[in-house]
Enzyme design. Structure first.
Site, PDB file in Angstrom:
ATOM      1  CG  LEU A 176      36.677  33.921  39.113  1.00  0.00           C
ATOM      2  CD1 LEU A 176      36.532  35.424  39.344  1.00  0.00           C
ATOM      3  CD2 LEU A 176      36.791  33.621  37.632  1.00  0.00           C
ATOM      4  CB  THR A 199      39.941  25.995  47.881  1.00  0.00           C
ATOM      5  OG1 THR A 199      39.631  26.291  46.520  1.00  0.00           O
ATOM      6  CG2 THR A 199      39.229  24.731  48.305  1.00  0.00           C
ATOM      7  CB  CYS A 200      39.857  31.327  46.230  1.00  0.00           C
ATOM      8  SG  CYS A 200      39.571  30.488  44.666  1.00  0.00           S
ATOM      9  CG  PHE A 201      38.465  33.708  49.445  1.00  0.00           C
ATOM     10  CD1 PHE A 201      39.179  34.860  49.139  1.00  0.00           C
ATOM     11  CD2 PHE A 201      37.541  33.244  48.523  1.00  0.00           C
ATOM     12  CE1 PHE A 201      38.951  35.544  47.948  1.00  0.00           C
ATOM     13  CE2 PHE A 201      37.307  33.922  47.336  1.00  0.00           C
ATOM     14  CZ  PHE A 201      38.014  35.076  47.048  1.00  0.00           C
TER      15      PHE A 201
END
Length: 456
Positions: free
Chosen positions: A139, A423-425
């Protein structure tokens, strides 16, 4: 199009040390065509997977020039923070509408163009972005959008497509190409480029592209001067500087207020001012001549293209907000910095699931990082965060799904597993390897082989 007038001037300047030959712009392996071939179009064919408008290694060199020109790092950081607060207070990028950008990596340029250009500009400026790569899990908590701008900028600013070219100074700083007039739909593509730059600023995403200083001054509406030529063509700047600093009446240059342009193999004469062909250049009027020449050199063959790029930029971004920056600072706001400060990186790293600063695996990890060259470090950052650009303020300003989120290393997986990234975090899942060699081999393999997102 190149001017022929400075040849006479150079005859009266000291010989300059020869510069190394510039490497050719990267081209896809399966094509033999020129980046500015007639009829070429950014939408024609598939996007080259490895060619980039600026490579990680080449971008390192320009950072020294940028950093040296910023007199007060803290002041700029405060202005950048205030700029972002002003954007937020005006609702830029805050919704409530969401623009879903569903793209494939192979066709990111064409698909992004269709989505971004169909939206009314004022609505586009206020919309939240949701980036989804087709066929990939994950997401958009920030990672995909960072990589979206990174990959998109690598494509649209790539000289392969003919919209931009490398400056005469090097093979990593970009400027609008006079040959772009031959690209199908060029003006619409430049308007798209302007929108992309504005959106990157609004959503605090960095682009993988460095431009010449006049490009940033143009976005800011700043006045150009002789010093701006230096970042475009050092030899040309040296010629005009010699004129400005020396008495030319005894030099017998025999110049008039005209330039010679070579366009598609044909040389034509262009007057710099009405009646210029009959006005000799003297020591008394040489500064007017130089000013007109600077304007011509920076504007030659690209005025229409620049106007459309600026139109795309300003229909999304409010011009008065840009007064916070000068040209050097705008470059940092758009492209960030590329020189990795390992001490700053380590200081701003968090550890989870049993790892800590003195853990043997973590010590091996930082030993490996310090032994890497800068390009390898940037590849690791791209693997973990989705981009190889670092915010101007340093690693403490890395952003995640809900604002600032520091680089994080979590203990995960068996010693036989490869590291994985979220990569989101900004998180690296690093197995507890039993020796340094195994850690380096697995980390290198993961970086080279992995391009998709892990799922939180």
């Amino acid at each position: 199009m190149l001017s022929l007038i400075d040849e006479d001037i150079r005859n009266f300047t000291p010989a300059a040390p020869a510069r190394p030959k510039r490497p050719a712009p990267p081209l896809p392996a399966d094509t033999g065509s020129s980046p500015s071939a007639a009829g070429s179009s950014p939408s024609a064919g598939s996007a080259p997977g490895s060619a980039a408008g600026s490579t990680v290694q080449q971008r390192i060199v320009t950072q020294h020039r940028i950093s040296a020109s910023i007199s007060n790092r803290q002041d700029f950081g405060a202005r950048l923070q205030q700029f972002n607060k002003q954007l937020a207070s005006k609702g830029f990028g805050k919704g409530p509408r969401v623009l879903k950008i569903l793209v494939t990596r192979e066709s990111i340029l064409q698909e992004a163009y269709q989505i971004i250009m169909k939206e009314p500009a004022k609505q586009l400026a206020k919309m939240k972005l949701e980036i989804v790569f087709k066929g990939e899990e994950g997401l958009d908590y920030g990672g995909p959008s960072r990589e979206f701008f990174f990959l998109l900028s690598r494509e649209v600013f790539n000289p392969y497509y003919g919209l931009f070219e490398y400056s005469a100074m090097d093979s990593y700083t970009l400027q609008i190409s006079p040959m772009s007039a031959m690209v199908d739909g060029a003006l619409d593509w430049f308007r798209f480029c302007g929108r992309v730059i504005a959106l990157a600023l609004i959503h605090q995403r960095l682009l993988d592209a460095f431009f010449t200083r006049p490009f940033y001054k143009f976005l800011l509406g700043s006045v150009m001067d002789l010093s701006d030529i230096e970042s475009v063509d050092e030899e040309y700047h040296r010629s005009l500087s010699w004129m400005a600093e020396n008495d030319i009446d005894d030099a017998y240059l025999e110049l008039v207020f005209t330039v010679e342009e070579e366009v598609f193999g044909q040389t034509t004469q262009k007057e710099l001012k009405p009646g210029g062909a009959d006005i000799p250049v003297t020591d008394a009027n040489k500064m007017e001549y130089i000013d007109l020449l600077v304007r011509w050199r920076l504007d030659r063959g690209v005025s229409e293209q620049r106007s459309m790029l600026l139109k795309g930029f300003l229909e999304v971004m409010e011009s008065q907000l840009m007064s916070a920056f000068d040209a050097h600072e705008l470059e940092l706001a758009i492209a960030g910095t590329v020189e990795v400060d390992v001490d700053d990186w380590k200081k701003n790293t968090l550890y989870r699931s049993g790892y800590h600063e003195d853990h043997p695996v973590i010590k091996m990890f930082w030993t490996a990082i310090r032994k890497m060259n800068n390009e390898s470090r940037l590849r690791l950052l791209q693997f973990v965060t989705g981009t190889s650009s670092i915010p101007f303020e340093g690693f403490g300003a890395l952003r995640g799904s809900s604002g600032p989120r520091k680089f994080t290393i979590e203990c995960w997986g068996a010693p036989t597993s490869l590291p994985r990234s979220h990569t989101c975090f900004n998180r690296l899942d690093l197995p507890s390897y039993d020796n340094y060699k195994n850690l380096v081999e697995k980390l290198t393999l993961a970086i080279e082989e992995t391009s998709s997102f892990g799922l939180e």
